[in-house]
Design a protein around this motif. Structure first.
Motif, PDB file in Angstrom:
ATOM      1  N   GLY A  18     -14.946  -3.271  -7.277  1.00  0.00           N
ATOM      2  CA  GLY A  18     -14.130  -2.443  -6.397  1.00  0.00           C
ATOM      3  C   GLY A  18     -13.098  -3.263  -5.632  1.00  0.00           C
ATOM      4  N   LEU A  19     -13.516  -4.434  -5.167  1.00  0.00           N
ATOM      5  CA  LEU A  19     -12.595  -5.306  -4.442  1.00  0.00           C
ATOM      6  C   LEU A  19     -11.468  -5.789  -5.357  1.00  0.00           C
ATOM      7  N   VAL A  20     -11.819  -6.125  -6.606  1.00  0.00           N
ATOM      8  CA  VAL A  20     -10.811  -6.600  -7.560  1.00  0.00           C
ATOM      9  C   VAL A  20      -9.808  -5.489  -7.865  1.00  0.00           C
ATOM     10  N   GLU A  21     -10.298  -4.273  -8.063  1.00  0.00           N
ATOM     11  CA  GLU A  21      -9.392  -3.149  -8.346  1.00  0.00           C
ATOM     12  C   GLU A  21      -8.432  -2.910  -7.193  1.00  0.00           C
ATOM     13  N   ARG A  22      -8.944  -2.990  -5.979  1.00  0.00           N
ATOM     14  CA  ARG A  22      -8.063  -2.797  -4.816  1.00  0.00           C
ATOM     15  C   ARG A  22      -7.051  -3.932  -4.695  1.00  0.00           C
ATOM     16  N   ALA A  23      -7.506  -5.150  -4.972  1.00  0.00           N
ATOM     17  CA  ALA A  23      -6.612  -6.306  -4.873  1.00  0.00           C
ATOM     18  C   ALA A  23      -5.491  -6.236  -5.904  1.00  0.00           C
ATOM     19  N   LEU A  24      -5.801  -5.681  -7.083  1.00  0.00           N
ATOM     20  CA  LEU A  24      -4.779  -5.572  -8.127  1.00  0.00           C
ATOM     21  C   LEU A  24      -3.643  -4.637  -7.714  1.00  0.00           C
ATOM     22  N   GLY A  25      -3.933  -3.726  -6.807  1.00  0.00           N
ATOM     23  CA  GLY A  25      -2.902  -2.819  -6.315  1.00  0.00           C
ATOM     24  C   GLY A  25      -2.162  -3.352  -5.109  1.00  0.00           C
ATOM     25  N   ASP A  26      -2.521  -4.540  -4.645  1.00  0.00           N
ATOM     26  CA  ASP A  26      -1.896  -5.139  -3.469  1.00  0.00           C
ATOM     27  C   ASP A  26      -0.603  -5.844  -3.883  1.00  0.00           C
ATOM     28  N   PRO A  27       0.523  -5.534  -3.260  1.00  0.00           N
ATOM     29  CA  PRO A  27       1.794  -6.191  -3.604  1.00  0.00           C
ATOM     30  C   PRO A  27       1.728  -7.711  -3.497  1.00  0.00           C
ATOM     31  N   ALA A  28       0.885  -8.216  -2.593  1.00  0.00           N
ATOM     32  CA  ALA A  28       0.773  -9.668  -2.438  1.00  0.00           C
ATOM     33  C   ALA A  28       0.234 -10.308  -3.707  1.00  0.00           C
ATOM     34  N   ALA A  29      -0.706  -9.638  -4.374  1.00  0.00           N
ATOM     35  CA  ALA A  29      -1.250 -10.160  -5.623  1.00  0.00           C
ATOM     36  C   ALA A  29      -0.198 -10.130  -6.724  1.00  0.00           C
ATOM     37  N   LEU A  30       0.599  -9.076  -6.757  1.00  0.00           N
ATOM     38  CA  LEU A  30       1.657  -8.973  -7.757  1.00  0.00           C
ATOM     39  C   LEU A  30       2.699 -10.066  -7.586  1.00  0.00           C
ATOM     40  N   ALA A  31       2.874 -10.517  -6.350  1.00  0.00           N
ATOM     41  CA  ALA A  31       3.872 -11.550  -6.077  1.00  0.00           C
ATOM     42  C   ALA A  31       3.377 -12.946  -6.423  1.00  0.00           C
ATOM     43  N   ASP A  32       2.095 -13.082  -6.673  1.00  0.00           N
ATOM     44  CA  ASP A  32       1.507 -14.382  -6.996  1.00  0.00           C
ATOM     45  C   ASP A  32       0.985 -14.338  -8.444  1.00  0.00           C
ATOM     46  N   PRO A  33       1.764 -14.814  -9.413  1.00  0.00           N
ATOM     47  CA  PRO A  33       1.370 -14.708 -10.830  1.00  0.00           C
ATOM     48  C   PRO A  33      -0.004 -15.306 -11.121  1.00  0.00           C
ATOM     49  N   ARG A  34      -0.310 -16.435 -10.472  1.00  0.00           N
ATOM     50  CA  ARG A  34      -1.591 -17.074 -10.748  1.00  0.00           C
ATOM     51  C   ARG A  34      -2.760 -16.234 -10.253  1.00  0.00           C
ATOM     52  N   GLU A  35      -2.626 -15.707  -9.044  1.00  0.00           N
ATOM     53  CA  GLU A  35      -3.687 -14.873  -8.473  1.00  0.00           C
ATOM     54  C   GLU A  35      -3.819 -13.568  -9.248  1.00  0.00           C
ATOM     55  N   TYR A  36      -2.682 -13.003  -9.645  1.00  0.00           N
ATOM     56  CA  TYR A  36      -2.728 -11.757 -10.411  1.00  0.00           C
ATOM     57  C   TYR A  36      -3.419 -11.984 -11.762  1.00  0.00           C
ATOM     58  N   ALA A  37      -3.131 -13.122 -12.387  1.00  0.00           N
ATOM     59  CA  ALA A  37      -3.786 -13.437 -13.666  1.00  0.00           C
ATOM     60  C   ALA A  37      -5.296 -13.602 -13.475  1.00  0.00           C
ATOM     61  N   ARG A  38      -5.694 -14.243 -12.377  1.00  0.00           N
ATOM     62  CA  ARG A  38      -7.121 -14.428 -12.098  1.00  0.00           C
ATOM     63  C   ARG A  38      -7.812 -13.087 -11.877  1.00  0.00           C
ATOM     64  N   LEU A  39      -7.179 -12.210 -11.109  1.00  0.00           N
ATOM     65  CA  LEU A  39      -7.754 -10.894 -10.837  1.00  0.00           C
ATOM     66  C   LEU A  39      -7.845 -10.051 -12.112  1.00  0.00           C
ATOM     67  N   THR A  40      -6.795 -10.124 -12.920  1.00  0.00           N
ATOM     68  CA  THR A  40      -6.788  -9.370 -14.175  1.00  0.00           C
ATOM     69  C   THR A  40      -7.905  -9.848 -15.105  1.00  0.00           C
ATOM     70  N   ARG A  41      -8.076 -11.173 -15.167  1.00  0.00           N
ATOM     71  CA  ARG A  41      -9.130 -11.737 -16.009  1.00  0.00           C
ATOM     72  C   ARG A  41     -10.516 -11.306 -15.517  1.00  0.00           C
TER      73      ARG A  41
END
Length: 366
Positions: free
Chosen positions: A13-36
């Motif tokens: 649930g936390l990962v799904e919410r984080a994926l919708g956070d603009p801050a995660a989208l702005a950080d390619p590395r963090e977004y890749a980690r969350l997606t994985r």
């Protein structure tokens, strides 16, 4: 198990919410980690949600057993739902088994001719073609970084990179000594020769995983050798990176993949970092040799993990038993390696389940 499932459901649930956070989208590395991580957790969460739904339906069906008009229908429903619940519980146990944190990573493959001379070099290239087709079938990309080719069409060494999600998971079973038994093209009397190729599989080091001090690395540039296309062999684009040259810790990496010296330098340092990470992991495990050497051994024929028997059209994986052990060689050599890899993964899961059951029994006895 219940506490573990609850924690993982909360993390999902936390990962799904984080994926919708603009801050995660702005950080390619963090977004890749969350997606994985989302991709890793999704199969378990899917089964968990189905299990919870079946559990609720089963409770409702049991309540209907007290209703004379619904008892017969409810009894059948209870039996069906109970069987499905058991299946889902078993699936969850498997999904909760420990996974290798390196599984999603890209891979450095090192293929080296062992015993058998020129014939071993020829089989290096046969394995390279096998792995290239296997990678393509999985949607992965295999790119040769360096190769010491021979005049006969073989190679004493090939270093390649495999990129794409799950590259290490797909190739980690290949580490070790591969033995080939066949009649070489140069054999006039039709005698079967036995040769070996050693394969090392190194997960690429992530940024920050290993500290590579560039002051300890000597960079040499030179003209690429062998085939490579127009331009590659006419410029000093090849790069040799030597870590702690002249010391017992020396590691040498050569990359002559393309025309760009900058890109070859970047790849050489990437391979060097992977080798250093491998060395550090081996040191943490208190091994006397580097993990790569432990993976591949000396290349002696007795250390084989797999035998490719051409006269009998059979590939035998010596880590497996029963029907899973043998596979058709003509199929495997065209890149159909998934049945072998699948059998090895199943055997590992079965061993993990046995160890888990043994641990539970000991805990219960205590």
């Amino acid at each position: 198990m219940s506490a573990r499932l609850t924690a993982l459901a909360s993390e999902f649930g936390l990962v799904e919410r984080a994926l919708g956070d603009p801050a995660a989208l702005a950080d390619p590395r963090e977004y890749a980690r969350l997606t994985r991580r989302h991709r890793e957790l999704l199969p378990l969460i899917t089964v968990l949600r189905e299990r919870d739904g079946v559990d609720r339906d089963l409770a409702g069906a049991r309540e209907l057993l007290t209703d004379p008009d619904m008892r017969e229908l409810a009894a059948g429903e209870v039996q069906t739902l109970g069987a499905r619940l058991t299946e889902l519980e078993a699936e969850l146990v498997v999904l909760l088994l420990p996974t290798d944190p390196d599984d999603p990573k890209d891979v450095i493959l090192e293929l080296r001719a062992g015993a058998g001379g020129a014939e071993a070099g020829l089989f290096v290239m046969d394995l390279l073609r096998l792995y290239t087709r296997y990678a393509e079938g999985l949607g992965l990309r295999l790119n040769v970084l360096d190769a010491n080719e021979s005049d006969l069409g073989g190679a004493s060494k090939v270093v390649a990179e495999v990129t794409g999600d799950g590259a290490y998971r797909a190739f980690k079973w290949e580490r070790g000594v591969h033995r080939v038994q066949r009649v070489p093209a140069t054999e006039s009397q039709g005698r079967i020769h036995t040769s070996t190729v050693t394969v090392a599989v190194l997960p690429e080091a992530e940024q920050g995983e290993v500290q590579l001090d560039l002051s300890e690395v000597r960079i040499d540039v030179f003209r690429s050798q062998g085939a490579g296309g127009q331009g590659v062999n006419t410029t000093d684009s090849a790069v040799r990176a030597v870590y702690r040259a002249g010391t017992p810790d020396e590691i040498m990496v050569v990359c002559q993949d393309g025309r760009s010296q900058i890109k070859n330098r970047e790849k050489a340092l990437q391979v060097l970092a992977a080798r250093l990470a491998e060395r550090e992991r081996a040191a943490r495990e208190a091994q006397e040799r580097s993990e790569r050497a432990a993976q591949v051994g000396t290349g002696d024929r007795s250390e084989k993990i797999r035998t490719y028997n051409y006269p009998q059209n059979r590939v035998t994986d010596h880590r497996l038993e029963g029907e899973d052990k043998n596979h058709p060689l003509d199929s495997v050599m065209t890149g159909v390696l998934a049945p072998v890899v699948g059998a090895l993964a199943r055997a590992q899961r079965e061993q993990q389940l046995l160890e888990m059951a043994g641990g539970d029994e000991q805990h219960g006895a205590a």
